[in-house]
Design a protein around this motif. Structure first.
Motif, PDB file in Angstrom:
ATOM      1  N   ASN A 167       0.810  -1.210   0.000  1.00 34.11           N
ATOM      2  CA  ASN A 167       0.000   0.000   0.000  1.00 34.11           C
ATOM      3  C   ASN A 167       0.845   1.263   0.000  1.00 34.11           C
ATOM      4  O   ASN A 167       0.320   2.377   0.067  1.00 34.11           O
ATOM      5  CB  ASN A 167      -0.941   0.017   1.202  1.00 34.11           C
ATOM      6  CG  ASN A 167      -0.205  -0.090   2.536  1.00 34.11           C
ATOM      7  OD1 ASN A 167       1.016  -0.272   2.564  1.00 34.11           O
ATOM      8  ND2 ASN A 167      -0.920   0.018   3.632  1.00 34.11           N
ATOM      9  N   GLY A 168       2.182   1.110  -0.053  1.00 33.19           N
ATOM     10  CA  GLY A 168       3.078   2.260  -0.087  1.00 33.19           C
ATOM     11  C   GLY A 168       3.355   2.867   1.267  1.00 33.19           C
ATOM     12  O   GLY A 168       3.977   3.938   1.348  1.00 33.19           O
ATOM     13  N   LYS A 169       2.946   2.218   2.347  1.00 35.59           N
ATOM     14  CA  LYS A 169       3.147   2.725   3.700  1.00 35.59           C
ATOM     15  C   LYS A 169       4.255   1.943   4.416  1.00 35.59           C
ATOM     16  O   LYS A 169       4.437   0.751   4.193  1.00 35.59           O
ATOM     17  CB  LYS A 169       1.857   2.649   4.512  1.00 35.59           C
ATOM     18  CG  LYS A 169       0.678   3.389   3.890  1.00 35.59           C
ATOM     19  CD  LYS A 169       0.950   4.875   3.752  1.00 35.59           C
ATOM     20  CE  LYS A 169      -0.257   5.600   3.179  1.00 35.59           C
ATOM     21  NZ  LYS A 169       0.023   7.054   2.973  1.00 35.59           N
ATOM     22  N   SER A 178       3.452  -3.953  12.571  1.00 32.37           N
ATOM     23  CA  SER A 178       3.457  -5.051  11.608  1.00 32.37           C
ATOM     24  C   SER A 178       2.482  -4.722  10.488  1.00 32.37           C
ATOM     25  O   SER A 178       1.641  -3.821  10.609  1.00 32.37           O
ATOM     26  CB  SER A 178       3.072  -6.368  12.280  1.00 32.37           C
ATOM     27  OG  SER A 178       1.773  -6.274  12.856  1.00 32.37           O
ATOM     28  N   LEU A 179       2.588  -5.444   9.402  1.00 38.32           N
ATOM     29  CA  LEU A 179       1.692  -5.208   8.270  1.00 38.32           C
ATOM     30  C   LEU A 179       0.254  -5.506   8.663  1.00 38.32           C
ATOM     31  O   LEU A 179      -0.028  -6.519   9.310  1.00 38.32           O
ATOM     32  CB  LEU A 179       2.097  -6.095   7.096  1.00 38.32           C
ATOM     33  CG  LEU A 179       3.438  -5.773   6.406  1.00 38.32           C
ATOM     34  CD1 LEU A 179       3.787  -6.867   5.426  1.00 38.32           C
ATOM     35  CD2 LEU A 179       3.357  -4.434   5.694  1.00 38.32           C
ATOM     36  N   PRO A 180      -0.686  -4.641   8.310  1.00 40.37           N
ATOM     37  CA  PRO A 180      -2.101  -4.903   8.614  1.00 40.37           C
ATOM     38  C   PRO A 180      -2.591  -6.154   7.895  1.00 40.37           C
ATOM     39  O   PRO A 180      -2.017  -6.594   6.894  1.00 40.37           O
ATOM     40  CB  PRO A 180      -2.809  -3.648   8.086  1.00 40.37           C
ATOM     41  CG  PRO A 180      -1.736  -2.613   7.959  1.00 40.37           C
ATOM     42  CD  PRO A 180      -0.491  -3.357   7.633  1.00 40.37           C
ATOM     43  N   ASP A 181      -3.668  -6.730   8.395  1.00 41.33           N
ATOM     44  CA  ASP A 181      -4.273  -7.892   7.748  1.00 41.33           C
ATOM     45  C   ASP A 181      -4.644  -7.544   6.309  1.00 41.33           C
ATOM     46  O   ASP A 181      -5.227  -6.495   6.029  1.00 41.33           O
ATOM     47  CB  ASP A 181      -5.533  -8.330   8.497  1.00 41.33           C
ATOM     48  CG  ASP A 181      -5.214  -8.908   9.883  1.00 41.33           C
ATOM     49  OD1 ASP A 181      -4.043  -9.285  10.096  1.00 41.33           O
ATOM     50  OD2 ASP A 181      -6.133  -8.967  10.726  1.00 41.33           O
ATOM     51  N   GLY A 182      -4.278  -8.411   5.420  1.00 47.26           N
ATOM     52  CA  GLY A 182      -4.605  -8.216   4.018  1.00 47.26           C
ATOM     53  C   GLY A 182      -3.595  -7.408   3.238  1.00 47.26           C
ATOM     54  O   GLY A 182      -3.716  -7.276   2.024  1.00 47.26           O
ATOM     55  N   ILE A 183      -2.585  -6.843   3.932  1.00 44.06           N
ATOM     56  CA  ILE A 183      -1.539  -6.059   3.266  1.00 44.06           C
ATOM     57  C   ILE A 183      -0.261  -6.885   3.205  1.00 44.06           C
ATOM     58  O   ILE A 183       0.270  -7.320   4.237  1.00 44.06           O
ATOM     59  CB  ILE A 183      -1.267  -4.733   4.002  1.00 44.06           C
ATOM     60  CG1 ILE A 183      -2.538  -3.881   4.053  1.00 44.06           C
ATOM     61  CG2 ILE A 183      -0.131  -3.969   3.310  1.00 44.06           C
ATOM     62  CD1 ILE A 183      -3.057  -3.452   2.700  1.00 44.06           C
ATOM     63  N   LYS A 184       0.231  -7.096   2.010  1.00 41.46           N
ATOM     64  CA  LYS A 184       1.460  -7.860   1.817  1.00 41.46           C
ATOM     65  C   LYS A 184       2.647  -6.904   1.683  1.00 41.46           C
ATOM     66  O   LYS A 184       2.473  -5.723   1.397  1.00 41.46           O
ATOM     67  CB  LYS A 184       1.349  -8.724   0.557  1.00 41.46           C
ATOM     68  CG  LYS A 184       0.246  -9.760   0.613  1.00 41.46           C
ATOM     69  CD  LYS A 184       0.191 -10.545  -0.693  1.00 41.46           C
ATOM     70  CE  LYS A 184      -0.932 -11.579  -0.661  1.00 41.46           C
ATOM     71  NZ  LYS A 184      -1.002 -12.336  -1.937  1.00 41.46           N
ATOM     72  N   PRO A 185       3.878  -7.406   1.894  1.00 45.92           N
ATOM     73  CA  PRO A 185       5.056  -6.560   1.666  1.00 45.92           C
ATOM     74  C   PRO A 185       5.146  -6.129   0.205  1.00 45.92           C
ATOM     75  O   PRO A 185       4.673  -6.836  -0.694  1.00 45.92           O
ATOM     76  CB  PRO A 185       6.226  -7.481   2.043  1.00 45.92           C
ATOM     77  CG  PRO A 185       5.634  -8.549   2.888  1.00 45.92           C
ATOM     78  CD  PRO A 185       4.235  -8.741   2.393  1.00 45.92           C
ATOM     79  N   MET A 186       5.739  -4.965  -0.027  1.00 44.64           N
ATOM     80  CA  MET A 186       5.953  -4.507  -1.391  1.00 44.64           C
ATOM     81  C   MET A 186       6.818  -5.530  -2.123  1.00 44.64           C
ATOM     82  O   MET A 186       7.927  -5.851  -1.667  1.00 44.64           O
ATOM     83  CB  MET A 186       6.651  -3.153  -1.396  1.00 44.64           C
ATOM     84  CG  MET A 186       6.884  -2.575  -2.789  1.00 44.64           C
ATOM     85  SD  MET A 186       5.353  -2.063  -3.617  1.00 44.64           S
ATOM     86  CE  MET A 186       4.920  -0.589  -2.664  1.00 44.64           C
TER      87      MET A 186
END
Length: 323
Positions: A167-169, A178-186
């Motif tokens: 998500n660019g964050k 940590s990464l939010p649920d549903g957000i994968k690493p770039m």
């Protein structure tokens, strides 16, 4: 059109009032890059951090920002989809480019301007002896949709606690984030995708994309020096035009620009007068002049005086144009 003194002052960002962000990008913890300060002056910029302060949120078709760094501090290799133009306000800077940063380099002194070719990986380092500052112009209202990092930059950052989401964050594992649920690493760019990023020869970059301050000062003795534009010294159509004005090339009378205009002072003090008030701009100050406002510029003191004037062209910011 008339603007009050109070309203116009809101459109002037003073150098001494710039608010830095030290966690703006993925290399904020990486040794050698962890002392950077990033400034978003006009528009949202390309910061990956919610901590970034934006001085003027409205964009005129491009963004204005800055980077401040102590000696030996560097900005890691990245790319943009639209224009990125720097001029050196303070210090001495080395710009380098290529997949690994070894395709070429150029050293810029105070006042020099660099219209970095779109689509190449680039980085920069303060090689002076004091804190340095470079001013930036980024194409597009959304600054091209963010930053594209060289794969090794993302890997190094992860080793030092910073993870960039798709998500660019940014998320700082040192702070328990940590990464939010549903957000994968770039995802890292693949070897096939990396082939699209050119290794531009140094001779081409220096010839077509760099303009030296004292050359521009000589060109601006009687008329503004056209620095970036379709018929300028650096021929390009990035969605804006750039000129250098000096004491001998200022308009003789008040003028009206029907397009968005941003004034960025390089040297000296300038008196800006408009229908409704007047103010003095100092080195490092940035002023967003709205379309349709009658205004004039006069150096307020003797000695060297110069400023960069950036004007929106209304064209969609895109890849670097050559013709």
């Amino acid at each position: 059109m008339q603007i009050s003194q109070t309203e116009m002052e809101k459109r002037i960002v003073r150098y001494g009032e710039l608010k830095p962000c030290r966690t703006a990008f993925i290399d904020a913890h990486t040794p050698g890059s962890n002392q950077k300060e990033n400034f978003t002056i006009i528009g949202g910029g390309v910061s990956e951090s919610a901590d970034q302060h934006v001085h003027i949120k409205d964009t005129p078709g491009f963004n204005i920002g800055a980077a401040g760094q102590p000696p030996k501090c560097r900005n890691s290799l990245h790319s943009h989809r639209t224009a990125e133009v720097f001029f050196v306000l303070k210090g001495r800077w080395r710009f380098f480019w290529g997949r690994w940063g070894n395709a070429g380099e150029v050293v810029l002194e105070e006042g020099d301007i660099f219209n970095i070719p779109t689509g190449i990986f680039r980085g920069f380092e303060n090689i002076g002896t004091d804190y340095g500052m470079i001013m930036a112009i980024l194409g597009g209202d959304d600054a091209g949709g963010g930053v594209i990092w060289a794969p090794q930059v993302i890997e190094d950052a992860r080793d030092h606690g910073l993870v960039l989401g798709e998500n660019g964050k940014l998320y700082d594992t040192k702070k328990g984030q940590s990464l939010p649920d549903g957000i994968k690493p770039m995802p890292l760019l693949t070897e096939e995708e990396l082939k699209a990023f050119p290794e531009t020869p140094v001779q081409e970059v220096v010839r077509d994309y760099v303009a030296r301050y004292w050359d521009l000062m000589a060109l601006a003795q009687k008329a503004p020096a056209k620095v970036i534009g379709e018929k300028a010294l650096l021929r390009d159509k990035p969605g804006f035009e750039v000129e250098l004005l000096t004491r001998g090339s200022i308009p003789e009378a008040a003028y009206v620009n029907e397009r968005h205009e941003v004034l960025m002072v390089m040297r000296g003090h300038w008196e800006l007068a408009w229908d409704g008030g007047a103010s003095v701009l100092a080195p490092g100050d940035t002023c967003a002049v709205p379309p349709g406002l009658q205004h004039s510029l006069v150096p307020a003191m003797t000695g060297e005086a110069s400023l960069y004037r950036v004007v929106a062209t209304g064209e969609k910011a895109g890849r670097t144009w050559r013709g």
